[in-house]
Scaffold this motif. Sequence first.
Motif, PDB file in Angstrom:
ATOM      1  N   ARG A 149       0.840  -1.169  -0.105  1.00 54.24           N
ATOM      2  CA  ARG A 149      -0.092  -0.147   0.032  1.00 54.24           C
ATOM      3  C   ARG A 149       0.884   1.317  -0.144  1.00 54.24           C
ATOM      4  N   HIS A 150       1.879   1.201   0.667  1.00 57.03           N
ATOM      5  CA  HIS A 150       2.966   2.353   0.531  1.00 57.03           C
ATOM      6  C   HIS A 150       4.251   2.261  -0.448  1.00 57.03           C
ATOM      7  N   GLY A 151       4.181   1.251  -1.248  1.00 52.79           N
ATOM      8  CA  GLY A 151       5.193   1.155  -2.317  1.00 52.79           C
ATOM      9  C   GLY A 151       6.574   0.692  -1.489  1.00 52.79           C
ATOM     10  N   VAL A 152       6.379  -0.176  -0.352  1.00 53.50           N
ATOM     11  CA  VAL A 152       7.504  -0.446   0.213  1.00 53.50           C
ATOM     12  C   VAL A 152       8.159  -1.749  -0.330  1.00 53.50           C
ATOM     13  N   ARG A 153       9.335  -2.229  -0.616  1.00 53.13           N
ATOM     14  CA  ARG A 153      10.057  -3.190  -1.112  1.00 53.13           C
ATOM     15  C   ARG A 153      10.897  -3.784   0.109  1.00 53.13           C
ATOM     16  N   PRO A 154      10.273  -4.521   0.899  1.00 50.22           N
ATOM     17  CA  PRO A 154      10.997  -5.231   1.978  1.00 50.22           C
ATOM     18  C   PRO A 154      11.959  -6.065   1.483  1.00 50.22           C
ATOM     19  N   THR A 155      12.933  -6.154   2.708  1.00 45.06           N
ATOM     20  CA  THR A 155      14.077  -7.467   2.424  1.00 45.06           C
ATOM     21  C   THR A 155      13.411  -8.360   3.806  1.00 45.06           C
ATOM     22  N   TYR A 156      13.044  -9.566   3.379  1.00 46.45           N
ATOM     23  CA  TYR A 156      12.859 -10.500   4.585  1.00 46.45           C
ATOM     24  C   TYR A 156      14.383 -11.577   4.596  1.00 46.45           C
ATOM     25  N   GLU A 177       2.216   2.089   9.803  1.00 51.85           N
ATOM     26  CA  GLU A 177       1.565   2.769   8.526  1.00 51.85           C
ATOM     27  C   GLU A 177       1.758   4.160   8.541  1.00 51.85           C
ATOM     28  N   ARG A 178       1.706   4.697   9.696  1.00 48.78           N
ATOM     29  CA  ARG A 178       2.052   6.333   9.832  1.00 48.78           C
ATOM     30  C   ARG A 178       3.378   6.501   9.334  1.00 48.78           C
ATOM     31  N   PHE A 179       4.132   5.886   9.801  1.00 50.14           N
ATOM     32  CA  PHE A 179       5.723   6.088   9.545  1.00 50.14           C
ATOM     33  C   PHE A 179       6.089   5.884   8.148  1.00 50.14           C
ATOM     34  N   LEU A 180       5.214   4.740   7.631  1.00 47.46           N
ATOM     35  CA  LEU A 180       5.463   4.366   6.126  1.00 47.46           C
ATOM     36  C   LEU A 180       5.006   5.542   5.344  1.00 47.46           C
ATOM     37  N   ALA A 181       4.015   5.999   5.912  1.00 48.89           N
ATOM     38  CA  ALA A 181       3.163   7.044   4.883  1.00 48.89           C
ATOM     39  C   ALA A 181       4.039   8.511   4.924  1.00 48.89           C
ATOM     40  N   PHE A 182       4.730   8.682   6.279  1.00 48.24           N
ATOM     41  CA  PHE A 182       5.385   9.729   6.250  1.00 48.24           C
ATOM     42  C   PHE A 182       6.602   9.865   5.588  1.00 48.24           C
ATOM     43  N   ALA A 183       7.402   8.576   5.469  1.00 55.15           N
ATOM     44  CA  ALA A 183       8.611   8.483   4.898  1.00 55.15           C
ATOM     45  C   ALA A 183       8.600   8.510   3.411  1.00 55.15           C
ATOM     46  N   THR A 184       7.587   7.738   2.720  1.00 55.28           N
ATOM     47  CA  THR A 184       7.480   7.921   1.419  1.00 55.28           C
ATOM     48  C   THR A 184       6.707   9.120   0.637  1.00 55.28           C
ATOM     49  N   LYS A 185       5.745   9.679   1.472  1.00 52.39           N
ATOM     50  CA  LYS A 185       5.093  10.768   0.935  1.00 52.39           C
ATOM     51  C   LYS A 185       5.687  12.194   1.308  1.00 52.39           C
ATOM     52  N   GLU A 186       5.699  12.421   2.596  1.00 55.41           N
ATOM     53  CA  GLU A 186       6.113  13.729   3.044  1.00 55.41           C
ATOM     54  C   GLU A 186       7.808  13.760   2.966  1.00 55.41           C
ATOM     55  N   LEU A 187       8.401  12.681   3.247  1.00 52.43           N
ATOM     56  CA  LEU A 187       9.862  12.988   3.280  1.00 52.43           C
ATOM     57  C   LEU A 187      10.453  12.603   1.783  1.00 52.43           C
ATOM     58  N   GLY A 188       9.644  11.856   1.178  1.00 51.68           N
ATOM     59  CA  GLY A 188       9.988  11.591  -0.250  1.00 51.68           C
ATOM     60  C   GLY A 188      11.146  10.635  -0.267  1.00 51.68           C
ATOM     61  N   ALA A 189      11.384   9.635   0.615  1.00 51.83           N
ATOM     62  CA  ALA A 189      12.224   8.415   0.612  1.00 51.83           C
ATOM     63  C   ALA A 189      11.634   7.586  -0.465  1.00 51.83           C
ATOM     64  N   THR A 190      12.874   6.990  -1.108  1.00 52.21           N
ATOM     65  CA  THR A 190      12.527   5.909  -2.189  1.00 52.21           C
ATOM     66  C   THR A 190      12.726   4.549  -1.648  1.00 52.21           C
ATOM     67  N   PRO A 191      11.528   3.566  -1.658  1.00 47.89           N
ATOM     68  CA  PRO A 191      11.532   2.540  -1.121  1.00 47.89           C
ATOM     69  C   PRO A 191      12.472   1.623  -1.927  1.00 47.89           C
ATOM     70  N   VAL A 192      13.427   0.774  -1.316  1.00 48.60           N
ATOM     71  CA  VAL A 192      14.251  -0.213  -2.014  1.00 48.60           C
ATOM     72  C   VAL A 192      14.587  -1.268  -1.246  1.00 48.60           C
ATOM     73  N   THR A 193      14.892  -2.592  -1.812  1.00 48.32           N
ATOM     74  CA  THR A 193      15.549  -3.808  -1.061  1.00 48.32           C
ATOM     75  C   THR A 193      16.736  -3.478  -0.537  1.00 48.32           C
ATOM     76  N   PHE A 194      17.549  -4.138   0.175  1.00 47.13           N
ATOM     77  CA  PHE A 194      18.887  -4.144   0.526  1.00 47.13           C
ATOM     78  C   PHE A 194      19.799  -4.120  -0.883  1.00 47.13           C
ATOM     79  N   ALA A 195      19.734  -4.946  -1.524  1.00 47.28           N
ATOM     80  CA  ALA A 195      20.665  -5.245  -2.679  1.00 47.28           C
ATOM     81  C   ALA A 195      20.392  -4.003  -3.655  1.00 47.28           C
ATOM     82  N   GLU A 196      18.997  -3.558  -3.888  1.00 40.33           N
ATOM     83  CA  GLU A 196      18.712  -2.463  -4.587  1.00 40.33           C
ATOM     84  C   GLU A 196      19.476  -1.210  -4.141  1.00 40.33           C
TER      85      GLU A 196
END
Length: 293
Positions: free
Chosen positions: A40-47, A268-287
Amino acid sequence: MYLLVGIDTEGDNQWDAAARANQTFENIYALPRLHALFARHGVRPTYVITHPVATDRPSADLLRTMLAAGDCEIGAHHHAWETPPCTEEDIRRHPYASTLPGVQFEQQLRNLTSAIEDAVGVRPVSYRSGRFGFSADHVSALERAGYLVESSVAPLFYEAHKGGPDFVEVPVSAALNRKLPKFAQHAYARAPSPYTTKRVLRALRLLRVRWLRPSWSSAEDMIRLAKDLARWDEPVLNLLFHSSEAIVGGSPYNKTQAELDAFTQRLERFLAFATKELGATPVTFAEFRTRYC
């Protein structure tokens, strides 16, 4: 700035000796719900996954399916007490990887890497040590095994009094709630009776560590930390929690549905802030390694 989300993906409640001795994986089977939250937040997690998870067939099948969708990475999470070769005594004493003889560490690393490749069809290139039990002596073994990303170091983390690591600098995102000179940060990390000293400082509202860990930190603290890291020109936000924290009763943290709901809301609140307000780009570790290096 980049947003990394690394999930220590392991059996249920690894804090408990009985649970370590009798592995269950209910939290793994619930991962699709957590993964949908990230989507929902475009996050690309590394498990980063442990040897028991990799060798549990239903867990492996689920993770292989998630990986095939192309929006996550599967890395390695090394638990020294349950990666062969190990003993029943290792399960009880819960050792740091940094205390293993070099030969045993390399054997465990090979077995962990092979088990993950067999489970999901891709050789892992990202690594995190359980209990942050990383040592500089591990670097050459990780390089020989083909690892490209190491994410075990925890800032201001000190467990040398228990035979564990002593870290003062980055990669998992954490910092004090006020800017201090390096020598003062070192003194805080290595304070006498560290747990008591830090509890007192926190209770007096003088000093505390803020982590990007939604079971430990409020949404407000995580957002303030992210703002500070951006202001200090740090290139990455690296959020951490265990997969077992995302179900009721899977960890010491979220024991009720209400606690789990609050955890989810903070995340969810943090991910929304990081991706939308702060503009951080979600990536995996290798990316992140590919883009940043």
